[in-house]
Motif scaffolding. Structure first.
Motif, short mmCIF file in Angstrom:
data_model
loop_
_atom_site.label_atom_id
_atom_site.label_comp_id
_atom_site.label_asym_id
_atom_site.label_seq_id
_atom_site.Cartn_x
_atom_site.Cartn_y
_atom_site.Cartn_z
N ARG A 1 0.88 -1.18 -0.07
CA ARG A 1 0.03 -0.02 0.02
C ARG A 1 0.87 1.17 -0.17
NH1 ARG A 1 -3.57 2.35 3.80
NH2 ARG A 1 -2.30 1.34 5.49
N GLU B 1 -1.29 11.72 -8.06
CA GLU B 1 -1.91 10.99 -9.14
C GLU B 1 -1.59 11.68 -10.27
OE1 GLU B 1 -6.71 11.06 -10.18
OE2 GLU B 1 -5.96 12.39 -8.54
N LYS C 1 -2.78 10.17 -3.38
CA LYS C 1 -3.85 9.50 -3.26
C LYS C 1 -3.13 7.99 -2.98
CE LYS C 1 -5.88 7.47 -6.84
NZ LYS C 1 -6.60 7.48 -8.05
N SER C 2 -3.96 7.19 -2.18
CA SER C 2 -3.78 6.00 -1.75
C SER C 2 -4.16 5.13 -2.74
CB SER C 2 -4.76 5.66 -0.34
OG SER C 2 -4.20 4.58 0.07
N GLY C 3 -3.05 4.12 -2.82
CA GLY C 3 -3.26 3.15 -3.69
C GLY C 3 -2.20 1.90 -3.40
N TYR C 4 -1.87 0.83 -4.25
CA TYR C 4 -1.26 -0.24 -4.25
C TYR C 4 -0.26 -0.55 -5.38
CZ TYR C 4 -5.38 -1.14 -1.56
OH TYR C 4 -6.20 -1.17 -0.61
N VAL D 1 -2.04 1.43 -8.72
CA VAL D 1 -3.63 1.28 -9.02
C VAL D 1 -4.28 2.07 -7.52
CG1 VAL D 1 -3.65 -0.49 -10.60
CG2 VAL D 1 -3.72 -0.87 -8.15
N GLY D 2 -5.64 2.47 -7.68
CA GLY D 2 -6.31 2.88 -6.61
C GLY D 2 -6.98 1.96 -5.78
N GLN D 3 -7.25 0.76 -6.69
CA GLN D 3 -7.94 -0.28 -5.95
C GLN D 3 -7.78 -1.61 -6.36
OE1 GLN D 3 -12.30 0.55 -6.37
NE2 GLN D 3 -12.31 -0.03 -8.49
N LEU D 4 -8.06 -2.60 -5.90
CA LEU D 4 -7.89 -3.90 -6.18
C LEU D 4 -8.95 -4.81 -6.48
CD1 LEU D 4 -5.08 -4.83 -3.62
CD2 LEU D 4 -4.63 -3.94 -5.83
N ASN D 5 -9.02 -5.36 -7.55
CA ASN D 5 -10.12 -6.14 -7.94
C ASN D 5 -10.09 -7.60 -7.50
OD1 ASN D 5 -11.92 -3.72 -8.73
ND2 ASN D 5 -10.49 -3.95 -10.69
N GLU D 6 -10.51 -8.15 -6.88
CA GLU D 6 -10.24 -9.56 -6.16
C GLU D 6 -11.50 -10.43 -6.92
OE1 GLU D 6 -9.78 -10.91 -2.48
OE2 GLU D 6 -8.89 -9.13 -1.72
#
Length: 496
Positions: free
Chosen positions: A32, A37, A114-117, A132-137
């Motif tokens: 994380r 951005e 921004k927070s991301g991964y 990336v801003g979010q993780l898609n599981e």
């Protein structure tokens, strides 16, 4: 240090390519992070060029046109836009403060954090140049399965079973500031390249060190879904699609995939079906030859993986396989048959050159010859005690001039017979030399020498004026020669 341990977490980012492809599950470690951005630049390439010259105090339209090659009308339009947007002062002889900040890309990046991964490759240890801003599981059909399945399309109810890349549970380096900054710079350049606005070289060489911050001391393990397609345009067999759809290819995964395929026969079998050879009737000659070369590369990888350790031998072996494929497809003209014989000899010569370099001879122990002495050559060859050197082979090799053999020991660019003689000299006093380990049946050197003579005859002009019998090459002769050269080369794979 961090280690990859299976967690049952599977990540998906982009969509499946609209072409024939195969899925992989690539092991990664997830961090994380807090990062600036990346935004689409407001200036295009032409605006940057014009404003850059104005900043350098070149303000006349004629001078800007001469330096940039742009039409004066386009330059006037850019200047008018710049003045309207408050990037240029009235009379457009200088940039405003806003224009300077925009041109220099000196916006306050910290205000856009921004927070991301961020993903670390669990095979190479390198950071992926993506944030990336979010993780898609993805949810596995059976979480306990060793080779999990996933729903491909809810409408059709189809499932996919990606190939799981096995990861050695070794320790990986923790993310440091240098690697973090490098990953962000690569990500930013790819982002802006994808917008087709400007070049990477126009971007600032680095960002503020505090601009990217790692929020996790310890990452967690996951597997990312990767799609592999045939590489239709490049030199490689396969293309790793960018899972984030920022670029067409995941350039940072191309070389790791190539190395993994060379060591994993199961993965090779899974990907081999992607590399087919289209019908030549629907292609131009150039396209057909390109597809033929890729088919040959795949054949080398499947049938001769050991040759990867010797790039020079691999090059000639692949050329011979391509020649064989052309013969099998009916291209059996006189010139093709002669070319096939030449490719056979070239491969055999390179194998001899490798032997000479790998097992150098002590040429200082050879006697000096003022004139050719076939009897002395026979005694030298017999003293080597090489199993494949039968009386017939020794008799044929003894006709070589010893000074040419000695020269070939240091500069292996002579004829095939002289190279074989020179390679044999390296076996003197070396019981572990390959030629000492291989039998006469293994090498069949008489066939090699006959092949050398046949190629020499076919490579010269032939007519009744020479008084010699004319050698008429046939397809069977060429195919037999190819099979012998390939088999002979394979005999040395344990030492390559």
């Amino acid at each position: 240090m961090a280690a990859f341990v299976e967690s049952g977490i599977y990540l998906k980012f982009g969509d499946k390519p609209r072409t024939k492809c195969r899925p992989l599950l690539w092991p990664v470690l997830v961090y994380r992070v807090l990062y600036p951005e990346v935004r689409r630049p407001q200036l295009n390439l032409f605006q940057r060029a014009v404003f850059g010259l104005i900043r350098a105090r070149t303000t006349r339209v004629e001078a800007i046109a001469e330096l940039t090659g742009l039409h004066p009308s386009l330059i006037k339009l850019i200047l008018a836009q710049g003045e309207n947007n408050d990037w240029l002062v009235p009379e457009v002889h200088a940039l405003t403060e806003k224009g300077l900040r925009l041109l220099d890309d000196e916006e306050d990046e910290l205000s856009n954090l921004k927070s991301g991964y961020l993903l670390q490759d669990a095979i190479t240890g390198q950071l992926w140049p993506r944030m990336v801003g979010q993780l898609n599981e993805m949810e596995a059909r059976d979480p306990a399965a060793q080779d999990p399945e996933f729903m491909a399309e809810r409408k059709t109810g189809k499932f996919i079973r990606p190939f799981v890349l096995r990861c050695r549970k070794r320790e990986l380096p923790l993310v440091d500031n240098q690697s973090l900054m490098a990953a962000y710079r690569d990500y930013r350049e790819d982002f802006r390249f994808s917008q087709q606005l400007g070049l990477a070289g126009q971007l600032p060489p680095q960002i503020r060190l505090q601009g990217v911050q790692r929020l996790d001391d310890t990452p967690w393990a996951a597997r990312a879904l990767i799609w592999i397609t045939a590489n239709e345009e490049g030199a490689e067999l396969w293309s790793v699609k960018d899972p984030f759809d920022l670029r067409d290819e995941a350039w940072w995964l191309q070389e790791p995939l190539k190395q993994i395929v060379e060591q994993d026969a199961k993965l090779l079998g899974r990907l081999a079906s992607l590399v087919g050879q289209p019908q030549s009737a629907s292609q131009s000659v150039e396209e057909w030859l390109a597809s033929l070369q890729k088919q040959t590369d795949l054949q080398v990888l499947i049938e001769y993986p050991w040759v990867e350790r010797q790039p020079d031998i691999k090059r000639y072996l692949a050329a011979l396989l391509a020649r064989e494929e052309k013969l099998l497809q009916g291209d059996c003209g006189e010139h093709e048959l002669a070319a096939a014989m030449m490719e056979c000899q070239k491969l055999l010569e390179v194998v001899m050159q490798w032997l000479i370099r790998a097992y150098p001879a002590e040429v200082g122990q050879l006697p000096k010859q003022k004139r050719h002495d076939a009897g002395l050559n026979q005694r030298i060859l017999s003293a080597l005690e090489i199993p494949a050197f039968t009386e017939e082979v020794i008799g044929l090799l003894a006709g070589q001039k010893l000074n040419q053999v000695i020269q070939a020991c240091s500069s292996p660019s002579s004829s095939l017979k002289a190279l074989l003689f020179a390679a044999a000299m390296g076996a003197f006093g070396m019981p572990q030399h390959p030629l000492k380990q291989l039998s006469a049946r293994d090498l069949q050197l008489q066939t090699l020498l006959e092949l050398a003579d046949l190629r020499n005859q076919s490579s010269h002009g032939q007519s009744r004026f020479t008084g010699r019998p004319i050698t008429q090459l046939t397809t069977q002769m060429a195919q037999d020669g190819i099979q012998y050269a390939l088999s002979f080369t394979a005999r040395f794979k344990e030492w390559m």
